[in-house]
Scaffold this active site. Structure first.
Site, PDB file in Angstrom:
ATOM      1  N   ASP A  42       0.857  -1.186   0.000  1.00 53.75           N
ATOM      2  CA  ASP A  42       0.000   0.000   0.000  1.00 53.75           C
ATOM      3  C   ASP A  42       0.889   1.231   0.000  1.00 53.75           C
ATOM      4  O   ASP A  42       2.055   1.176   0.398  1.00 53.75           O
ATOM      5  CB  ASP A  42      -0.907  -0.005   1.242  1.00 53.75           C
ATOM      6  N   HIS A  43       0.347   2.332  -0.471  1.00 60.34           N
ATOM      7  CA  HIS A  43       1.032   3.618  -0.382  1.00 60.34           C
ATOM      8  C   HIS A  43       0.644   4.298   0.924  1.00 60.34           C
ATOM      9  O   HIS A  43      -0.536   4.439   1.224  1.00 60.34           O
ATOM     10  CB  HIS A  43       0.642   4.514  -1.562  1.00 60.34           C
ATOM     11  N   PHE A  55      -5.123   4.460   0.583  1.00 61.89           N
ATOM     12  CA  PHE A  55      -6.202   3.598   0.057  1.00 61.89           C
ATOM     13  C   PHE A  55      -5.809   2.868  -1.223  1.00 61.89           C
ATOM     14  O   PHE A  55      -6.623   2.736  -2.132  1.00 61.89           O
ATOM     15  CB  PHE A  55      -7.491   4.397  -0.165  1.00 61.89           C
ATOM     16  N   HIS A  56      -4.567   2.359  -1.282  1.00 58.36           N
ATOM     17  CA  HIS A  56      -4.099   1.660  -2.481  1.00 58.36           C
ATOM     18  C   HIS A  56      -3.641   0.234  -2.192  1.00 58.36           C
ATOM     19  O   HIS A  56      -2.580  -0.181  -2.663  1.00 58.36           O
ATOM     20  CB  HIS A  56      -2.926   2.427  -3.119  1.00 58.36           C
ATOM     21  N   PRO A  57      -4.387  -0.584  -1.446  1.00 57.70           N
ATOM     22  CA  PRO A  57      -3.926  -1.947  -1.174  1.00 57.70           C
ATOM     23  C   PRO A  57      -3.948  -2.814  -2.432  1.00 57.70           C
ATOM     24  O   PRO A  57      -4.924  -2.801  -3.186  1.00 57.70           O
ATOM     25  CB  PRO A  57      -4.929  -2.455  -0.134  1.00 57.70           C
TER      26      PRO A  57
END
Length: 557
Positions: free
Chosen positions: A315-316, A492-494
């Site tokens: 994630d980011h 919110f980038h999983p």
């Protein structure tokens, strides 16, 4: 309900008793999850009227009006009606705190509650996927699918298209503080760009948005709404998946809860899992696919022992320094001024412009932390607002802005693990942010880059910027990482929990078939071999567009 059948119960006192039971419904394809990928699949696969499709969504319909107003972003996140409201385990790198982890709980999935930021990533991202052995996933291979999805306000060229389901429009709001940030960045060699989506995303500019005429264009809006009345497409909401049914490692159907009753449906061709990087490994584990010891611990029958289902979670992480300024308007003042809020509402109501026409972030930037790098490794999401805790709508009462910065290539890895055989119990989400020395070093370096742009530029000098956090007195990278981690948050980038590949750690093939199983594909962000350099919604839609063609091709009779 389909046909009915008579089921024999028992023979009693000379009478044979029967009950009426609904016949199990059969479909060619069952799609699990109506999110960023699932809505795309439902649209493309149901285009053939001879193909019968079932789309199952555990959340509800996208009728909440805040979903469709871009500025309603903060009304849908952390709202149990539209967000699964997951929480991570305590994160050592974030001050040993648990963190809210939003995921969409509605038609459109996270595309219905995200920031609507249309970013594809870099061409090198996809060329790397291909170098890892994934045939058909180079930039040259995937660009046509990005274009197929797109309806770009700026028209057609070598990299963009019109007429697709996904509307892409320019930002309909601006702030002087953001324009100043671009000017300040230019002083240090970070130039402006007019297009982040040509394969080279380096530069600074306003985000392109998935917005149509001022309203959110989720995949539910763009892909599902135009086709939802097709006779061969059945859509069920509030249908929470229990597990996928297997017969000799062949996916044959799905069990799900509807009104607290378990229902079963049969798939004649394929079950397609599109529940996202959290949901897909969770459902696989509940279905007996995953780390054997973990499944046995939860009293789940092991169908395939795969140690890497749910692993490799990437994630980011956004670091959120805050800068106070003087004599510059930010959203903070608008929020605390009744008259300005009224004007903002009128501007959106009549013109579809202003802050309500925008989600979380306005200004984007892709930069290199070091000049020797081939491509940018840091991304800015600059917001003309500030708050103590992300997700709380109470903004500071003084003018300030948040130049969020993200390491695009983190080396920390997390995992998803089932905690109960009942999938209605949220899984264990362990992100392990800032758990590697590389990530800690980059966190400190990125804060210093941001600080330099704001505090040492001519553009900002007369507005007397002040670093509210983490504090300009902190200069050591490791300490900066610790302090920044106290306010850091997921962006919110999983991705990558069921990654694509041909090695023993891969969960799916480059045609997205689950290794060692039959009739099961996974189509969502979980299959990414590695995280893309930027926001992940557009790449997920691309994956679903490409997968649709592969599914149709592989099922030609």
């Amino acid at each position: 309900m389909g046909f009915i059948k008579l089921k024999y119960v028992k023979y009693c006192h000379g009478l044979i008793k029967f009950i009426i039971q609904p016949e199990m419904e059969e479909f060619d394809f069952i799609i699990i999850g109506a999110g960023s990928a699932g809505c795309v699949l439902a649209n493309r696969l149901s285009a053939n009227p001879k193909t019968k499709i079932l789309l199952l969504e555990a959340g509800g319909k996208d009728t909440n009006p805040w979903i469709h107003i871009p500025g309603g972003y903060f009304k849908t996140m952390h709202n149990p009606n539209t967000d699964w409201c997951f929480k991570t385990e305590n994160e050592v790198g974030l001050g040993n705190r648990e963190m809210n982890f939003p995921r969409g709980k509605t038609l459109g999935g996270s595309s219905s509650i995200n920031g609507m930021l249309y970013i594809r990533g870099q061409s090198n991202d996809y060329n790397y996927w291909r170098q890892l052995g994934n045939v058909g996933w180079s930039w040259e291979d995937v660009l046509p699918y990005f274009k197929k999805a797109e309806d770009n306000e700026d028209g057609e060229n070598n990299f963009h298209s019109t007429g697709g389901p996904l509307k892409v429009e320019k930002m309909r709001a601006s702030f002087k503080v953001l324009d100043l940030f671009m000017e300040a960045a230019e002083e240090f060699g970070y130039f402006k760009t007019s297009d982040f989506n040509s394969g080279n995303n380096e530069g600074m500019g306003y985000f392109p948005l998935n917005v149509k005429n001022g309203f959110r264009c989720s995949t539910a809006v763009g892909y599902l709404n135009p086709v939802k009345k097709r006779k061969n497409l059945k859509i069920l909401t509030n249908a929470h998946i229990k597990n996928i049914k297997f017969e000799n490692r062949k996916a044959i159907g799905v069990n799900f809860w509807k009104s607290n009753q378990i229902q079963t449906v049969k798939a004649n061709k394929e079950v397609i899992l599109s529940a996202g990087a959290i949901g897909s490994p969770h459902i696989l584990q509940a279905s007996g696919i995953g780390p054997g010891a973990l499944l046995k611990k939860n009293n789940i029958n092991v169908i395939k022992d795969h140690p890497f289902v749910g692993k490799n979670l990437i994630d980011h992480l956004m670091l959120r320094p805050v800068y106070k300024v003087k004599n510059l308007e930010t959203l903070n003042e608008i929020y605390h001024n009744y008259y300005k809020k009224m004007i903002t509402g009128m501007k959106f109501l009549f013109l579809r412009k202003g802050p309500l026409a925008v989600g979380a972030s306005y200004l984007c930037g892709f930069i290199k932390s070091d000049s020797h790098l081939d491509t940018p490794n840091l991304q800015f999401h600059v917001s003309p607002a500030s708050t103590d805790s992300l997700g709380k709508t109470t903004l500071h009462k003084f003018p300030a802005f948040t130049p969020t910065i993200t390491n695009l290539r983190p080396t920390s890895r997390g995992s998803i693990e089932i905690k109960s055989p009942d999938t209605r119990v949220s899984p264990k989400i362990q992100m392990n942010y800032l758990s590697t020395e590389e990530d800690k070093e980059m966190a400190g370096k990125s804060i210093k880059i941001t600080r330099n742009i704001v505090m040492n530029s001519k553009a900002f000098k007369k507005y007397e910027p002040e670093e509210l956090r983490p504090g300009i007195h902190i200069t050591d990278n490791e300490i900066l990482s610790i302090e920044a981690g106290k306010y850091a948050n997921t962006i919110f980038h999983p991705v990558s929990t069921c990654r694509m590949g041909n090695d023993e750690k891969a969960v799916v093939s480059d045609r997205l078939f689950a290794h060692g199983l039959k009739n099961l594909r996974i189509v969502d962000a979980s299959v990414m071999p590695h995280i893309t350099s930027g926001n992940t919604n557009a790449p997920t839609i691309m994956i679903a567009e490409k997968a649709s063609d592969m599914i149709i091709e592989d099922n030609k009779s």
